[in-house]
Design an enzyme around this catalytic site. Structure first.
Site, PDB file in Angstrom:
ATOM      1  N   HIS A   1      -1.009 -10.870  -3.162  1.00  0.00           N
ATOM      2  CA  HIS A   1       0.208 -10.622  -2.351  1.00  0.00           C
ATOM      3  C   HIS A   1       1.236  -9.930  -3.261  1.00  0.00           C
ATOM      4  CE1 HIS A   1       3.062 -11.061   0.789  1.00  0.00           C
ATOM      5  NE2 HIS A   1       3.308 -12.348   0.759  1.00  0.00           N
TER       6      HIS A   1
ATOM      7  N   HIS B   1      -5.474  -3.672   2.421  1.00  0.00           N
ATOM      8  CA  HIS B   1      -4.454  -4.432   3.129  1.00  0.00           C
ATOM      9  C   HIS B   1      -5.091  -5.077   4.350  1.00  0.00           C
ATOM     10  CE1 HIS B   1      -0.698  -5.477   5.099  1.00  0.00           C
ATOM     11  NE2 HIS B   1      -0.180  -5.402   3.893  1.00  0.00           N
TER      12      HIS B   1
ATOM     13  N   ASP C   1       2.373  -1.555  -3.232  1.00  0.00           N
ATOM     14  CA  ASP C   1       2.518  -1.993  -4.612  1.00  0.00           C
ATOM     15  C   ASP C   1       1.723  -1.165  -5.603  1.00  0.00           C
ATOM     16  OD1 ASP C   1       4.520  -3.786  -4.347  1.00  0.00           O
ATOM     17  OD2 ASP C   1       3.182  -5.277  -3.482  1.00  0.00           O
TER      18      ASP C   1
HETATM   19  N1  ACO Z   1     -10.966  -3.524  -4.460  1.00  0.00           N
HETATM   20  C1  ACO Z   1     -12.283  -3.591  -4.166  1.00  0.00           C
HETATM   21  N2  ACO Z   1     -12.768  -4.071  -3.014  1.00  0.00           N
HETATM   22  C2  ACO Z   1     -11.895  -4.507  -2.106  1.00  0.00           C
HETATM   23  C3  ACO Z   1     -10.502  -4.468  -2.326  1.00  0.00           C
HETATM   24  C4  ACO Z   1     -10.055  -3.955  -3.551  1.00  0.00           C
HETATM   25  N3  ACO Z   1      -8.732  -3.898  -3.813  1.00  0.00           N
HETATM   26  N4  ACO Z   1      -9.849  -4.977  -1.252  1.00  0.00           N
HETATM   27  C5  ACO Z   1     -10.798  -5.328  -0.374  1.00  0.00           C
HETATM   28  N5  ACO Z   1     -12.038  -5.044  -0.878  1.00  0.00           N
HETATM   29  C6  ACO Z   1     -13.317  -5.234  -0.194  1.00  0.00           C
HETATM   30  C7  ACO Z   1     -13.707  -6.701  -0.166  1.00  0.00           C
HETATM   31  O1  ACO Z   1     -14.532  -7.055  -1.265  1.00  0.00           O
HETATM   32  C8  ACO Z   1     -14.439  -6.800   1.154  1.00  0.00           C
HETATM   33  O2  ACO Z   1     -15.749  -6.322   0.978  1.00  0.00           O
HETATM   34  P1  ACO Z   1     -16.974  -6.954   1.868  1.00  0.00           P
HETATM   35  O3  ACO Z   1     -16.675  -6.574   3.281  1.00  0.00           O
HETATM   36  O4  ACO Z   1     -18.181  -6.257   1.308  1.00  0.00           O
HETATM   37  O5  ACO Z   1     -16.949  -8.427   1.620  1.00  0.00           O
HETATM   38  C9  ACO Z   1     -13.719  -5.812   2.065  1.00  0.00           C
HETATM   39  O6  ACO Z   1     -13.131  -4.852   1.181  1.00  0.00           O
HETATM   40  C10 ACO Z   1     -12.624  -6.436   2.916  1.00  0.00           C
HETATM   41  O7  ACO Z   1     -11.726  -7.112   2.029  1.00  0.00           O
HETATM   42  P2  ACO Z   1     -11.105  -8.556   2.303  1.00  0.00           P
HETATM   43  O8  ACO Z   1     -10.818  -9.213   1.016  1.00  0.00           O
HETATM   44  O9  ACO Z   1     -11.969  -9.311   3.283  1.00  0.00           O
HETATM   45  O10 ACO Z   1      -9.776  -8.140   3.020  1.00  0.00           O
HETATM   46  P3  ACO Z   1      -8.523  -9.058   3.227  1.00  0.00           P
HETATM   47  O11 ACO Z   1      -7.821  -8.508   4.407  1.00  0.00           O
HETATM   48  O12 ACO Z   1      -8.924 -10.490   3.286  1.00  0.00           O
HETATM   49  O13 ACO Z   1      -7.654  -8.864   1.891  1.00  0.00           O
HETATM   50  C11 ACO Z   1      -6.172  -7.881   0.295  1.00  0.00           C
HETATM   51  C12 ACO Z   1      -6.623  -7.946   1.777  1.00  0.00           C
HETATM   52  C13 ACO Z   1      -5.896  -9.313  -0.222  1.00  0.00           C
HETATM   53  C14 ACO Z   1      -4.890  -7.091   0.197  1.00  0.00           C
HETATM   54  C15 ACO Z   1      -7.304  -7.210  -0.531  1.00  0.00           C
HETATM   55  O14 ACO Z   1      -7.512  -5.884  -0.073  1.00  0.00           O
HETATM   56  C16 ACO Z   1      -6.974  -7.196  -2.039  1.00  0.00           C
HETATM   57  O15 ACO Z   1      -7.289  -8.186  -2.738  1.00  0.00           O
HETATM   58  N6  ACO Z   1      -6.344  -6.101  -2.556  1.00  0.00           N
HETATM   59  C17 ACO Z   1      -5.927  -6.040  -3.945  1.00  0.00           C
HETATM   60  C18 ACO Z   1      -4.643  -6.844  -4.139  1.00  0.00           C
HETATM   61  C19 ACO Z   1      -3.435  -6.143  -3.552  1.00  0.00           C
HETATM   62  O16 ACO Z   1      -3.195  -4.966  -3.764  1.00  0.00           O
HETATM   63  N7  ACO Z   1      -2.607  -6.952  -2.847  1.00  0.00           N
HETATM   64  C20 ACO Z   1      -1.331  -6.458  -2.271  1.00  0.00           C
HETATM   65  C21 ACO Z   1      -1.398  -6.479  -0.782  1.00  0.00           C
HETATM   66  S1  ACO Z   1       0.066  -5.732  -0.128  1.00  0.00           S
HETATM   67  C22 ACO Z   1       1.271  -6.872  -0.327  1.00  0.00           C
HETATM   68  O17 ACO Z   1       1.078  -8.055  -0.250  1.00  0.00           O
HETATM   69  C23 ACO Z   1       2.588  -6.363  -0.578  1.00  0.00           C
END
Ligand code: ACO
Length: 432
Positions: free
Chosen positions: A270, A311, A368
């Protein structure tokens, strides 16, 4: 709100569930009577398909990259308004006219000062305590100062609590930074604007006049801060806002609820992502290493994720990221540096956007990805990046808390579970 229904059957019983349609967005099934009528729950870890409340504040269309605060597009607010106007809008539902804005600003600036006893709390923290750890503790401690006279049933008491939070959090944030570098706290100045006052509390050096300090109260810096605060001000039912609502649903003290929101924001999934992006870019180091790190991000057995990418809601682009990317250019033009991280970030974005894995999973840079680079150019220390997010998101948190508390019949938030532990069993008989 227009209504029709969908039917669901279980155990030879059928139930019509109302289908609610808001002003905009996805139709939503009201499952409130499901357990009472059919004896079943729904299962949705991570709330992927579940609306936890009704709200009039913010709307996001993740497919189209739309973000509206009280109906106004984020691009228009970013271009034309100030963070205080946006805070007023979020809290009150309408943009302020000149008179209302002046009363709001004046009111807010009179709440910026901290109780002297609260200021003393900082000395209890070790010099290397993370500023977010101090934020959780000190903002939570505000509840000890404003509890006994607080009548939660009085809307005016609730409004004053919200104003205090919006006003005092920048003062607390700057004090966290000053403590970590061993400098004395700086009192807020009522004659300065919101962003200018924050910069003064962060960076002013003992014995300097305001004119001598113009290097850090620079108009480009102020403009960039104002913009980032607007972009981060609210984002409907994200993890930290939902935490504030959940804590608030029990009738808990508002300062304690916001401390809970700060805790939820800290995580790298987050608000902690802005600090994590910078750490990741430093770790990647050079453009040559990008393929290696993209491979790590795609490897299911490697915990590495591309920070600042992906996201829950945005699946084509994050409109806030588009704006911060442009601001990055402007800020780096004003404060030219040989910082290679911006070029590295651009190259990483370019590589990832062409990669099948990121295309298929619809993973795009979020706000971010660039905000950390802007903060770095503005000389905000890395461990303060998420604290900057706290300052901005306080406007959203207090607006959601006010909205929830204004509902005549809000209920305690209490999710159900799918129990997967032992069946009932007997305690082993003890040998005599
Ligand atoms: N790098 C690599 N793979 C990723 C990433 C990433 N940043 N984000 C998602 N994925 C992949 C997951 O492994 C998953 O793969 P799968 O379908 O094979 O299992 C798929 O994409 C879907 O991802 P989820 O984690 O299920 O998506 P969710 O909606 O639960 O999570 C989140 C969203 C937490 C933002 C995630 O994309 C992440 O961890 N990003 C990096 C952290 C980040 O930048 N957070 C800031 C968010 S914006 C904010 O809060 C201001």
């Amino acid at each position: 709100m227009s209504k029709d229904s969908i039917s669901i059957g279980y155990n030879a019983k059928e139930l019509k569930l109302p289908l609610l349609r808001g002003t905009l967005g996805t139709p939503t099934v009201d499952i409130g009577k499901l357990n009472k009528k059919l004896g079943i729950f729904t299962y949705d870890p991570g709330f992927v398909s579940t609306a936890s409340c009704k709200s009039d504040i913010t709307f996001i269309d993740g497919e189209k990259g739309v973000l509206l605060y009280r109906g106004y597009p984020i691009e228009q607010l970013a271009k034309q308004s100030t963070f205080l106007e946006v805070s007023y809008l979020l809290m009150n539902g309408e943009l302020p006219d000149e008179k209302r804005l002046s009363i709001f600003t004046n009111d807010l600036s009179h709440h910026t000062i901290l109780h002297e006893s609260l200021s003393g709390f900082f000395s209890g923290f070790h010099y290397d305590a993370h500023p977010m750890a101090m934020m959780v503790g000190v903002v939570g401690s505000l509840s000890a100062f404003y509890h006994s006279q607080l009548d939660m049933n009085d809307p005016e008491h609730r409004r004053i609590s919200a104003m205090r939070l919006l006003a005092k959090i920048p003062t607390i944030a700057a004090a966290c930074y000053r403590h970590s570098v061993g400098l004395p706290q700086v009192y807020p100045r009522l004659d300065l604007g919101y962003c200018e006052n924050f910069l003064n509390m962060m960076f002013s050096r003992p014995g300097q006049t305001y004119t001598e300090q113009n290097d850090y109260i620079d108009p480009v810096t102020v403009e960039a801060l104002n913009l980032l605060f607007i972009l981060h001000a609210d984002h409907e039912q994200n993890a930290s806002t939902s935490t504030v609502r959940l804590a608030g649903s029990t009738g808990a003290n508002p300062y304690a609820c916001i401390a809970a929101g700060i805790s939820a924001l800290w995580g790298p999934a987050h608000g902690g992502a802005n600090e994590a992006v910078l750490k990741m870019l430093v770790e990647i180091g050079t453009v040559d290493n990008i393929p290696k790190y993209l491979a790590k991000a795609k490897d299911k057995n490697d915990p590495f994720r591309l920070m600042g990418f992906g996201h829950r809601v945005y699946k084509n682009f994050d409109p806030r990221a588009t704006i911060t990317r442009d601001t990055c250019h402007a800020v780096l033009e004003r404060f030219p540096s040989d910082d290679p991280l911006f070029e590295l970030a651009l190259a990483l974005e370019e590589h990832a956007l062409k990669d099948d894995y990121f295309i298929e999973k619809k993973l795009y840079p979020n706000i971010d990805f660039y905000s950390g680079i802007i903060y770095r150019a503005l000389k905000i220390p890395e461990n303060m990046f998420t604290v900057m997010f706290v300052i901005a998101r306080t406007a959203g948190w207090v607006s959601h808390w006010l909205e929830m508390m204004d509902e005549p019949t809000h209920r305690i938030s209490r999710p159900r579970q799918l129990y997967t532990g032992y069946d009932q069993r007997d305690y082993p008989t003890k040998n005599a």
